[in-house]
Design an enzyme around this catalytic site. Structure first.
Site, short mmCIF file in Angstrom:
data_model
loop_
_atom_site.label_atom_id
_atom_site.label_comp_id
_atom_site.label_asym_id
_atom_site.label_seq_id
_atom_site.Cartn_x
_atom_site.Cartn_y
_atom_site.Cartn_z
N ARG A 1 -63.29 24.89 -14.51
CA ARG A 1 -62.39 25.10 -13.38
C ARG A 1 -61.88 26.54 -13.33
NH1 ARG A 1 -58.60 20.36 -15.60
NH2 ARG A 1 -60.65 19.73 -16.38
N ASP B 1 -71.15 25.98 -23.70
CA ASP B 1 -69.72 25.62 -23.75
C ASP B 1 -69.38 25.07 -25.13
OD1 ASP B 1 -67.13 24.86 -23.35
OD2 ASP B 1 -67.60 23.15 -22.04
N GLU C 1 -62.83 25.00 -19.15
CA GLU C 1 -63.16 26.35 -18.69
C GLU C 1 -63.89 26.36 -17.35
OE1 GLU C 1 -65.06 24.57 -20.51
OE2 GLU C 1 -66.96 24.86 -19.49
N ASP D 1 -61.23 24.51 -23.48
CA ASP D 1 -62.42 23.72 -23.17
C ASP D 1 -62.43 23.25 -21.71
OD1 ASP D 1 -64.82 22.52 -23.63
OD2 ASP D 1 -64.02 20.80 -24.73
N LYS E 1 -65.12 22.31 -29.56
CA LYS E 1 -65.62 20.94 -29.43
C LYS E 1 -66.06 20.43 -30.81
CE LYS E 1 -67.47 21.07 -24.70
NZ LYS E 1 -66.66 19.98 -24.14
N1 BES Z 1 -68.57 20.94 -19.83
C1 BES Z 1 -67.50 20.09 -20.18
C2 BES Z 1 -67.60 18.72 -19.55
C3 BES Z 1 -68.66 17.81 -20.14
C4 BES Z 1 -68.45 17.21 -21.36
C5 BES Z 1 -69.79 17.53 -19.43
C6 BES Z 1 -69.42 16.36 -21.87
C7 BES Z 1 -70.74 16.67 -19.93
C8 BES Z 1 -70.56 16.08 -21.16
C9 BES Z 1 -66.17 20.70 -19.73
O1 BES Z 1 -66.10 22.07 -19.78
C10 BES Z 1 -65.13 20.16 -20.64
O2 BES Z 1 -65.17 20.47 -21.79
N2 BES Z 1 -64.22 19.37 -20.09
C11 BES Z 1 -63.19 18.77 -20.86
C12 BES Z 1 -61.93 18.87 -20.06
C13 BES Z 1 -60.70 18.51 -20.84
C14 BES Z 1 -60.42 19.54 -21.91
C15 BES Z 1 -59.54 18.42 -19.88
C16 BES Z 1 -63.58 17.32 -21.12
O3 BES Z 1 -64.16 16.69 -20.24
O4 BES Z 1 -63.33 16.84 -22.22
ZN ZN Z 2 -67.87 23.06 -19.63
MN MN Z 3 -65.50 22.76 -21.70
#
Ligand code: BES
Ligand code: ZN
Ligand code: MN
Length: 498
Positions: free
Chosen positions: A352, A271, A350, A348, A278
């Site tokens: 869901r 990701d 993604e 990001d 990111k």
């Molecule tokens: N895979 C990540 C969530 C994550 C981040 C898990 C860090 C463990 C450590 C997920 O896909 C993500 O990027 N979520 C975003 C959502 C936001 C853009 C609403 C997040 O948590 O920042």
């Molecule tokens: Zn993710």
């Molecule tokens: Mn993500």
């Protein structure tokens, strides 16, 4: 590792490499350990009387050259105050024991199983955990670091002089299966993104079917997903050269007529965030974004080993989230399999997007229950740290059985609310739903998004962002929540170790 129940009338003559003697803080020996003490001319009593061992929970001391015993060494294993014994404390103590014994030379470790436990921590459950936590500790990541050889030679675990009941025997076999399932999940999580691609995950899903006659696996590629209108799922992999995959791992341990329990695991093999890229720091950890998928594969392997009389279907939507000129852009609108349109405000968010189509897909199985497992939100780490997985559900009975399974397996989860007021935060002027929400509560709003696709069945969501890797400062995958999921399914099958 194999594990069996053994009995002997004279523990001192029981042949093994390592013999583990559990002792509470009262430092009392039972009749079995007294036999050893006698054979060794009171060497055990001498150590118990000294300050070298106090029986504190998780304390271990390794004794070599104990006269009159057949074991090469004896490990005294502290269990703390008997009356205060809890499942959580016992699992911690098992981990210390596992650390102490798995590095020792020799193949055969025996643990004295005749020490009495208390009602809150039933003996069969304790034996299950001893087997599970020792099996878990035999794993070391070496795949892309072959110079680092796994020093573990332990291959056989005997539990000596526990009551020879069916429950105890079953608990030990189940423990080994759970430990091995945890390690399957850890290995998949630890593999780098250039090896563990969506196609690699499907090869592992197919491997399960070759290993277990009760498992049948089918894999859908991008063409087949297009035919099913899974445009939300497909939008995530657009920027990647790796083909997205949807795996269906069907374990039939029950009668054909029995409704299946479905596990859906997020399988983002890397990701990057996509166009909503990111930051660079610790981006490598996003290879762990398929730990939900890994936990589904590990759990299915374990329940097939245990031959649980249940029907369980594992479903894994897998994709790689990358930026490119073909990638989905912020503001793009996609139509999910359900027909609901989604404005992709942040590429990001993604997880869901792949999960919603998988959750619509599983309606066809008329499931008894659906649990999805996902490293879904960084916000979950803010809320619960690295100790508990987040749990959200549209069914209180289901939530309660998962919470109980988490407590029982010391792989805990904690429930957050899924109230309607949060759902409003997902509204978009351009689509039925936005994929991110304004107004905070990121873990809850992510689950609210999923809940729009789970109205036809009992459903729960486990957010494992804080628990799937990096436990206790360690770098690797933890294998959570395979312990919780196995315990949940064991209870459903009415085969709980109590
Ligand atoms: N895979 C990540 C969530 C994550 C981040 C898990 C860090 C463990 C450590 C997920 O896909 C993500 O990027 N979520 C975003 C959502 C936001 C853009 C609403 C997040 O948590 O920042
Ligand atoms: Zn993710
Ligand atoms: Mn993500």
């Amino acid at each position: 590792m194999r594990a069996t129940l053994k009995s002997t009338t004279d523990l001192a003559t029981f042949a093994c490499d390592t013999l583990v003697i559990p002792v509470y803080e009262d430092l009392k020996l039972n009749s079995d350990s007294r036999a050893i003490d006698k054979a060794s001319q009171k060497q055990l009593a001498k150590i118990l009387a000294s300050d070298d061992f106090n029986g504190h929970s998780g304390e271990t001391v390794t004794l070599r050259g104990i006269a009159g015993t057949a074991a090469n060494r004896i490990v005294l294993w502290g269990l703390g105050d008997k009356d205060k014994l809890s499942r959580q404390a016992l699992v911690k103590a098992c981990d210390s024991l596992a650390k102490a014994v798995t590095g020792l030379p020799g193949k055969h470790c025996a643990v004295l199983g005749s020490l009495k436990t208390i009602k809150a921590v039933p003996t069969s459950w304790a034996l299950q955990q001893i087997a599970a936590r020792i099996a878990r500790t035999t794993y070391l990541y070496t795949t892309t670091k072959p110079s680092k050889k796994n020093p573990v030679t332990l291959a056989r675990l005997s539990i000596v002089n526990a009551d020879s009941t069916a429950a105890n025997r079953q608990a030990i076999t189940q423990g080994v299966a759970i430990g091995q399932g945890i390690n399957i999940a850890r290995e998949l999580g630890n593999l780098p993104g250039n090896i563990c691609t969506p196609k690699y995950l499907s090869s592992q899903a197919r491997k399960l079917a070759r290993q277990h006659t009760a498992i049948k696996t089918t894999v859908l590629g991008e063409k087949q997903m297009q035919a099913l209108s899974m445009d939300s799922l497909l939008s995530v992999g657009h920027g990647s050269v790796e083909e997205s995959q949807l795996m269906v791992i069907n374990y039939q341990g029950g009668k054909k007529s029995q409704k299946p329990h479905v596990l859906v695991g997020k399988g983002i093999t890397f990701d990057s965030g996509g166009i909503s890229l990111k930051p660079g720091a610790r981006m490598d950890e996003m290879k762990f974004d398929m730990c939900g998928a890994a936990s589904v594969i590990g759990t299915l392997s374990a329940i097939a080993e245990m031959k649980l009389p249940l029907n369980v279907i594992g479903v894994i939507p897998a994709a790689e989230n990358m930026p490119s000129s073909r990638a989905t852009k912020p503001g793009d609108v996609v139509t999910s399999m359900s027909g609901k349109t989604i404005e992709v405000l942040n590429t990001d968010a993604e997880g869901r997007l792949v999960l919603c189509d998988a959750l619509t897909y599983v309606e066809r199985f008329k499931p008894e229950s659906v649990v999805d497992i996902a490293t879904l939100t960084g916000a979950c780490i803010m809320a619960l740290g690295h100790h508990a997985s987040g749990l959200l559900s549209n069914d209180d009975d289901l939530a309660n059985s998962l919470l109980a399974a988490g407590t029982d397996s010391a792989d805990r989860a904690w429930q957050l609310p899924l109230w309607d007021v949060y759902k409003k935060q997902l509204s978009s002027p351009f689509a039925d739903l936005g994929n991110i929400a304004a107004g905070g509560a990121g873990t809850i709003t992510a689950a609210c998004f999923l809940s729009e696709f789970t109205e036809k069945y009992r459903w729960a969501h486990l957010d494992i962002a804080g628990t799937a890797w990096g436990q206790a400062g360690g770098k690797g995958a933890s294998g959570r929540p395979v312990g919780l999921l196995c315990q949940y399914l064991i209870s459903l099958a009415g085969k709980a170790a109590v």
